[in-house]
Design a protein around this motif. Structure first.
Motif, PDB file in Angstrom:
ATOM      1  N   UNK A 132       0.831  -1.206   0.000  1.00 35.45           N
ATOM      2  CA  UNK A 132       0.000   0.000   0.000  1.00 35.45           C
ATOM      3  C   UNK A 132       0.872   1.266   0.000  1.00 35.45           C
ATOM      4  N   UNK A 133       1.913   1.281   0.831  1.00 34.34           N
ATOM      5  CA  UNK A 133       2.751   2.481   0.918  1.00 34.34           C
ATOM      6  C   UNK A 133       3.372   2.794  -0.432  1.00 34.34           C
ATOM      7  N   UNK A 134       3.801   1.760  -1.140  1.00 33.55           N
ATOM      8  CA  UNK A 134       4.452   2.027  -2.411  1.00 33.55           C
ATOM      9  C   UNK A 134       3.434   2.445  -3.471  1.00 33.55           C
ATOM     10  N   UNK A 135       2.222   1.896  -3.379  1.00 36.74           N
ATOM     11  CA  UNK A 135       1.169   2.304  -4.323  1.00 36.74           C
ATOM     12  C   UNK A 135       0.811   3.773  -4.141  1.00 36.74           C
ATOM     13  N   UNK A 136       0.663   4.166  -2.880  1.00 41.75           N
ATOM     14  CA  UNK A 136       0.261   5.553  -2.624  1.00 41.75           C
ATOM     15  C   UNK A 136       1.419   6.498  -2.948  1.00 41.75           C
ATOM     16  N   UNK A 137       2.633   6.076  -2.632  1.00 39.23           N
ATOM     17  CA  UNK A 137       3.784   6.948  -2.825  1.00 39.23           C
ATOM     18  C   UNK A 137       4.267   7.032  -4.257  1.00 39.23           C
ATOM     19  N   UNK A 138       3.852   6.092  -5.091  1.00 38.56           N
ATOM     20  CA  UNK A 138       4.402   6.015  -6.445  1.00 38.56           C
ATOM     21  C   UNK A 138       4.315   7.319  -7.250  1.00 38.56           C
ATOM     22  N   UNK A 139       3.148   7.965  -7.284  1.00 40.21           N
ATOM     23  CA  UNK A 139       3.090   9.201  -8.090  1.00 40.21           C
ATOM     24  C   UNK A 139       4.118  10.240  -7.616  1.00 40.21           C
ATOM     25  N   UNK A 140       4.263  10.352  -6.305  1.00 43.08           N
ATOM     26  CA  UNK A 140       5.198  11.324  -5.749  1.00 43.08           C
ATOM     27  C   UNK A 140       6.626  10.927  -6.104  1.00 43.08           C
ATOM     28  N   UNK A 141       6.898   9.662  -5.976  1.00 43.89           N
ATOM     29  CA  UNK A 141       8.206   9.113  -6.281  1.00 43.89           C
ATOM     30  C   UNK A 141       8.573   9.388  -7.745  1.00 43.89           C
ATOM     31  N   UNK A 142       7.616   9.096  -8.639  1.00 40.59           N
ATOM     32  CA  UNK A 142       7.847   9.267 -10.075  1.00 40.59           C
ATOM     33  C   UNK A 142       8.053  10.721 -10.445  1.00 40.59           C
ATOM     34  N   UNK A 143       7.356  11.593  -9.763  1.00 41.45           N
ATOM     35  CA  UNK A 143       7.407  12.997 -10.151  1.00 41.45           C
ATOM     36  C   UNK A 143       8.278  13.803  -9.203  1.00 41.45           C
ATOM     37  N   UNK A 144       9.273  13.123  -8.655  1.00 46.34           N
ATOM     38  CA  UNK A 144      10.342  13.811  -7.954  1.00 46.34           C
ATOM     39  C   UNK A 144       9.975  14.481  -6.665  1.00 46.34           C
ATOM     40  N   UNK A 145       9.029  13.912  -5.936  1.00 42.84           N
ATOM     41  CA  UNK A 145       8.698  14.497  -4.650  1.00 42.84           C
ATOM     42  C   UNK A 145       9.684  14.055  -3.585  1.00 42.84           C
ATOM     43  N   UNK A 146       9.729  14.803  -2.509  1.00 44.37           N
ATOM     44  CA  UNK A 146      10.592  14.418  -1.401  1.00 44.37           C
ATOM     45  C   UNK A 146       9.737  13.952  -0.231  1.00 44.37           C
ATOM     46  N   UNK A 147      10.416  13.384   0.762  1.00 48.75           N
ATOM     47  CA  UNK A 147       9.721  12.924   1.968  1.00 48.75           C
ATOM     48  C   UNK A 147       8.578  11.985   1.634  1.00 48.75           C
ATOM     49  N   UNK A 148       8.828  11.084   0.702  1.00 52.55           N
ATOM     50  CA  UNK A 148       7.743  10.220   0.252  1.00 52.55           C
ATOM     51  C   UNK A 148       7.102   9.498   1.427  1.00 52.55           C
ATOM     52  N   UNK A 149       7.950   8.982   2.311  1.00 54.52           N
ATOM     53  CA  UNK A 149       7.429   8.191   3.419  1.00 54.52           C
ATOM     54  C   UNK A 149       6.500   9.000   4.330  1.00 54.52           C
ATOM     55  N   UNK A 150       6.937  10.190   4.658  1.00 51.98           N
ATOM     56  CA  UNK A 150       6.130  11.040   5.533  1.00 51.98           C
ATOM     57  C   UNK A 150       4.827  11.427   4.841  1.00 51.98           C
ATOM     58  N   UNK A 151       4.929  11.710   3.541  1.00 48.87           N
ATOM     59  CA  UNK A 151       3.732  12.089   2.791  1.00 48.87           C
ATOM     60  C   UNK A 151       2.732  10.941   2.745  1.00 48.87           C
ATOM     61  N   UNK A 152       3.254   9.715   2.546  1.00 48.71           N
ATOM     62  CA  UNK A 152       2.374   8.550   2.499  1.00 48.71           C
ATOM     63  C   UNK A 152       1.652   8.400   3.833  1.00 48.71           C
TER      64      UNK A 152
END
Lengths: 327, 334
Positions: B112-132
């Motif tokens: 689930x964490x990787x599914x939710x974080x994927x868009x942010x990850x792909x589009x260069x977001x930071x703090x993916x974990x905290x955002x998720x």
């Protein structure tokens, strides 16, 4: 009890899984009077489809089905052998399913699919069987039925296919028709037509109808009686008007409150949703299955058995707190 | 429809999209016009419901709105910019979809964490974990589900994941394509509540596609009704539910089942003949099924016109009544 088309007591269905035995139907009592419509309503996984499939005897062999009493059309079928069930299917009881596209064989003509059963069961000739098929297609509102017997399912729209499925179910002139979500795959305008057709067939042919649905709108439009199922048991049962006017089980109340009604529910208001989710049914379940989601729940709700009450003639509710809920 | 200096959040003008396909094996190629002459404006912060039956073109319209499908004709502007001129990176930060079936839209072998974080990850977001973690909390999922797989979640929880994933890039527009159709009523209410609270919290602009008119009535400020690729009526929600003008809208409303046994069987205001998307029509596309049809309907080209608070594609609507009996004039958005 001669006017009972279906009378079932303590139906249980369990299915062995990797994680243990799934007790999907945990003691269901059902009865339908001749010529009446009973709607079995509940959410995914509550066991409503398994109940229906068990009634017609189409569950796979690994599913364990037991009943205390099972009577249909005046016959006691408690000792259900495959031979007796096979004889009953199609003649006393027939079933239609949710998605007519997947239940019709795309490689066979409509005529062939309609007549196959009766030619075997009633030893009708091709000619007699075709005549019956034309009669039934006409009944369900398929125009020019004789010409359409040679067509394949893809030549028909979704609504027409469901009409054909209904015609197919009627071929053996059954007394009880089981319809499992017959309109769920259809558009609303087509749904209205199919419901009207079922209603008309029922009064014309004196059919008893067991309709399984999750849609309380469908229930309100067609049911005489309603049984609300939750986690493999009947939570509440009542004549349709009583159920909608004065639901007695907290689950029924929750379901009714959760549906937005145009003109009544204020736009954009928070809907009273039922919190939580349905419990898992693998292994034994203690006390009331709804108690984790119930606002009335107390300590007593963890106890077995959950008492059944009859607050009025023809009504039944299974709840520890029935008196408190009704107040 | 406020036409102030700010452009609408979504503006679709004169969209047409046709699919070329064989109706049968070896049959000649035919054109199926999925969307024809569709114009739609959605103001910032507004929720517009898009309703119609299967095959009416609502999903094609959604794909075009999202920039996933290129229209044959017409323009889509998001926040005043042509969608074709936006880079993918810009586009996904403006507009995001939530689809009907979370079982199909979530990869079953990802956590689930990787599914939710994927868009942010792909589009260069930071703090993916905290955002998720923030998103999980926002959509009402317990933090422990971050390491779960979609298969361990219920249908309602999966739809929450889909919503979290759509919102992690903080888009301004959320396109919901039948987001509650696959859910049970008790869970449907939970998801509707979630969408309502997210909308007011973030001022989201929403397009809500559904065949469930009760749900649309609850959520939408304005409703557009589609039939065979065309918008046949558009009106503020109250006006549509109180006084639908188009015979098709009336039929849809009449067929909607209410949880009230006193209303009895739904009234049928529509012919049984199925809609044929391949047919070419000189006049009204709904005429073969219309109960109010007049001879002229088969030959008169129908255009959108204003009638009371509605914009209607029907020449005979309002003829008998007095409501908005103004002379038919082409509406601004056709």
């Amino acid at each position: 009890m001669t006017d009972m088309m279906l009378d079932i007591k303590n139906l249980q269905v369990s299915i062995p899984t990797d994680r243990g035995t799934l007790n999907a139907v945990r003691g269901v009592d059902l009865s339908i009077s001749a010529g009446k419509t009973l709607c079995l309503v509940g959410e995914s996984g509550c066991g409503k489809s398994l109940t229906a499939t068990a009634i017609i005897g189409l569950l796979p062999r690994y599913a364990k089905v037991t009943t205390e009493r099972f009577a249909m059309a005046g016959q006691d079928l408690t000792a259900r052998t495959e031979a007796r069930l096979a004889k009953m299917r199609g003649r006393d009881v027939a079933m239609i399913f949710q998605d007519p596209t997947s239940t019709l064989n795309p490689t066979l003509t409509i005529g062939r699919q309609l007549t196959e059963g009766v030619m075997r069961a009633e030893r009708l000739s091709r000619k007699e069987a075709d005549a019956r098929a034309i009669e039934m297609l006409d009944r369900v509102g398929i125009a020019n039925p004789a010409a359409r017997l040679v067509q394949y399912p893809h030549g028909f729209s979704g609504g027409q296919r469901q009409r054909i499925m209904i015609a197919s179910a009627l071929m053996g002139r059954p007394k009880l028709l089981i319809a499992d979500e017959p309109t769920t795959a259809l558009d609303v305008t087509i749904q209205a037509q199919i419901l009207a057709l079922l209603d008309e067939l029922q009064s014309d042919l004196g059919l008893s109808l067991l309709l399984i649905t999750h849609d309380l709108g469908v229930v309100a439009s067609i049911a005489d009686e309603v049984a609300v199922m939750y986690a493999g048991r009947i939570a509440e049962r009542a004549p349709v008007k009583d159920l909608f006017r004065a639901p007695q089980h907290p689950y029924t109340r929750g379901l009714l409150a959760a549906i937005p009604v145009p003109g009544q529910t204020p736009r954009g208001s928070e809907l009273p949703a039922i919190p939580g989710r349905v419990p898992g049914l693998v292994g034994p379940l203690k006390g009331c299955a709804f108690r984790d989601r119930c606002s009335f729940a107390g300590e007593i709700c963890g106890q077995d058995p959950v008492p059944g009450h009859a607050p009025a003639p023809g009504r039944f509710v299974e709840c520890h707190k029935a008196a408190e809920v009704a107040a | 429809m406020t036409r102030s200096q700010t452009p609408p959040m979504i503006r679709m003008t004169g969209i047409r999209k046709a699919y070329r396909l064989h109706r049968k094996l070896f049959a000649p190629v035919e054109e199926l016009v999925a969307v024809n002459d569709l114009s739609l404006e959605v103001a910032a912060g507004e929720t517009v419901g898009l309703v119609g039956e299967s095959g009416c073109g609502k999903s094609t319209a959604v794909s075009i709105m999202l920039g996933l499908l290129k229209p044959d004709r017409g323009e889509v502007e998001i926040a005043g910019r042509k969608i074709g001129a936006l880079s993918v990176d810009e586009r996904v930060r403006l507009i995001q979809p939530v689809f009907q079936n979370p079982n199909a839209s979530l990869n079953p072998v990802k956590r689930i964490a990787s599914l939710i974080g994927q868009p942010l990850h792909l589009h260069g977001g930071e703090n993916v974990k905290a955002e998720v973690a923030r998103m999980l909390d926002l959509v009402g999922l317990p933090a422990r589900l971050a390491d779960a797989y979609p298969g361990e979640l219920s249908g309602g929880q999966r739809q929450r994941v889909a919503i979290a994933r759509a919102l992690i890039l903080k888009p301004r527009v959320l396109i919901c394509d039948e987001p509650t159709s696959a859910l049970d009523v008790s869970v449907q209410a939970q998801i509707i509540n979630l969408l309502l609270s997210l909308k007011s919290e973030f001022g989201l602009t929403m397009v809500f596609v559904s065949h469930n008119l009760a749900v649309v009535e609850h959520l939408a400020d304005r409703v557009a009704v589609m039939y065979l690729g065309q918008k046949v009526e558009e009106a503020p929600t109250d006006a549509l539910f109180d006084g639908a003008q188009h015979p098709y809208t009336k039929a849809l409303l009449a067929a909607t089942l209410l949880p009230d046994p006193e209303t009895g069987m739904p009234e049928q205001l529509i012919g049984a003949a199925p809609a044929d998307p391949f047919a070419t029509y000189a006049g009204c596309r709904f005429a073969p099924r219309c109960r109010e049809v007049q001879e002229s309907c088969h030959t008169t080209e129908q255009t959108l016109r204003r009638l009371g608070a509605s914009s209607v594609r029907c020449t005979i609507a309002g003829q008998k009544g007095r409501v908005g009996a103004a002379e038919p004039k082409p509406s601004g958005c056709s």
